[in-house]
Design an enzyme around this catalytic site. Structure first.
Site, PDB file in Angstrom:
ATOM      1  N   ASP A  13       0.877  -1.169   0.000  1.00  0.00           N
ATOM      2  CA  ASP A  13       0.000   0.000   0.000  1.00  0.00           C
ATOM      3  C   ASP A  13       0.912   1.216   0.000  1.00  0.00           C
ATOM      4  OD1 ASP A  13      -1.643   2.221   0.935  1.00  0.00           O
ATOM      5  OD2 ASP A  13      -3.101   0.755   1.644  1.00  0.00           O
ATOM      6  N   LEU A  15       0.542   3.894   1.315  1.00  0.00           N
ATOM      7  CA  LEU A  15       0.524   4.563   2.612  1.00  0.00           C
ATOM      8  C   LEU A  15       1.632   4.036   3.520  1.00  0.00           C
ATOM      9  CD1 LEU A  15      -1.437   6.764   3.636  1.00  0.00           C
ATOM     10  CD2 LEU A  15      -2.647   4.979   4.906  1.00  0.00           C
ATOM     11  N   SER A  16       2.181   2.888   3.164  1.00  0.00           N
ATOM     12  CA  SER A  16       3.207   2.223   3.983  1.00  0.00           C
ATOM     13  C   SER A  16       4.607   2.540   3.471  1.00  0.00           C
ATOM     14  CB  SER A  16       2.989   0.702   3.952  1.00  0.00           C
ATOM     15  OG  SER A  16       4.133   0.006   4.401  1.00  0.00           O
ATOM     16  N   PRO A  17       5.422   3.283   4.249  1.00  0.00           N
ATOM     17  CA  PRO A  17       6.787   3.592   3.808  1.00  0.00           C
ATOM     18  C   PRO A  17       7.662   2.345   3.715  1.00  0.00           C
ATOM     19  CG  PRO A  17       6.476   4.273   6.079  1.00  0.00           C
ATOM     20  CD  PRO A  17       5.123   3.879   5.565  1.00  0.00           C
ATOM     21  N   SER A  19       6.634  -0.529   2.819  1.00  0.00           N
ATOM     22  CA  SER A  19       6.285  -1.173   1.548  1.00  0.00           C
ATOM     23  C   SER A  19       7.154  -0.627   0.423  1.00  0.00           C
ATOM     24  CB  SER A  19       4.812  -0.929   1.213  1.00  0.00           C
ATOM     25  OG  SER A  19       3.952  -1.695   2.015  1.00  0.00           O
TER      26      SER A  19
END
Length: 232
Positions: A13, A15-17, A19
């Site tokens: 996602d 929104l996930s750093p 990731s």
């Protein structure tokens, strides 16, 4: 005839750093490790709800650690990460539903562009994400119109449910399909274990610059990695 590439799924996602870190490392290594990397845009809010987990940034001490950790890892892996000033607004209010539906539409209609568009969305400049990735205005507009359609909504839901079935409780999640077995690895710091499972430990070098051979660098500081275009 060469060996058949092993399949890895990366659930992520924007929104996930973390990731983003896992995404860049796997993109740099996919050819070296001979893997078929399948990018799976996923909704982290759905995984959190399904697993009963909560964003670590909601805890003050973890939030402070995250801020420093992301800054250092960004420098280390050579990913231009910056904590957004309105971080909590992004996490708690805006979320990533529209962004992940957009990436789901990209994956369905233009899968060859998913890597570049994902990277641009991580750059947090969504208004220029599709254009910088080489997508025409007409293509981008068409995909934006699709994000509210049932087929895109259902596809994102299916992908998120698939991650949950693998046991995901956060993102990123890498799922390796090897010799009839499935291995679920959580986080961007499991690359050494992934290399062990793939049997390519000799091709995994330390992050630090003095030890990074040209073109085989996790940190991206030397050589021409496949994701070097990100810095242009």
């Amino acid at each position: 005839m060469g060996a058949v590439p092993r399949t890895l799924e990366l659930f992520y996602d924007v929104l996930s750093p973390y990731s983003w870190l896992g995404f860049e490392v796997l993109c740099r290594y996919k050819n070296i490790w001979n893997i078929n990397l399948q990018l799976r845009p996923t909704l982290i809010a759905g995984i959190m709800k399904d697993s009963g987990n909560k964003p670590p940034a909601l805890l003050p001490r973890k939030a402070q650690y995250l801020r420093n950790d992301i800054r250092l890892l960004g420098q280390h892996v050579q990913v231009p990460m910056q904590f957004p000033k309105d971080f909590f607004s992004v996490i708690l209010e805006k979320g990533s539903l529209s962004a992940m539906r957009f990436l789901t539409a990209v994956n369905m209609e233009h899968p060859e562009m998913l890597e570049k568009v994902s990277r641009e969305l991580w750059m947090r400049v969504w208004s220029r994400a599709a254009e910088k990735a080489g997508m025409s205005t007409e293509q981008a507009q068409g995909l934006l119109e699709e994000i509210s359609t049932p087929k895109v909504k259902n596809k994102l839901k299916e992908t998120t449910e698939a991650a949950c079935k693998y046991g995901a409780f956060g993102l990123p999640v890498t799922v390796a399909h090897l010799d009839g077995q499935t291995h679920m690895l959580f986080g961007s710091d499991r690359m050494e274990l992934l290399a062990h499972l793939l049997g390519v430990c000799e091709q995994l070098f330390p992050y630090c610059e003095p030890h990074c051979p040209p073109q085989v660098s996790l940190c991206g500081r030397r050589g021409n990695s496949p994701s070097s275009e990100m810095e242009n």
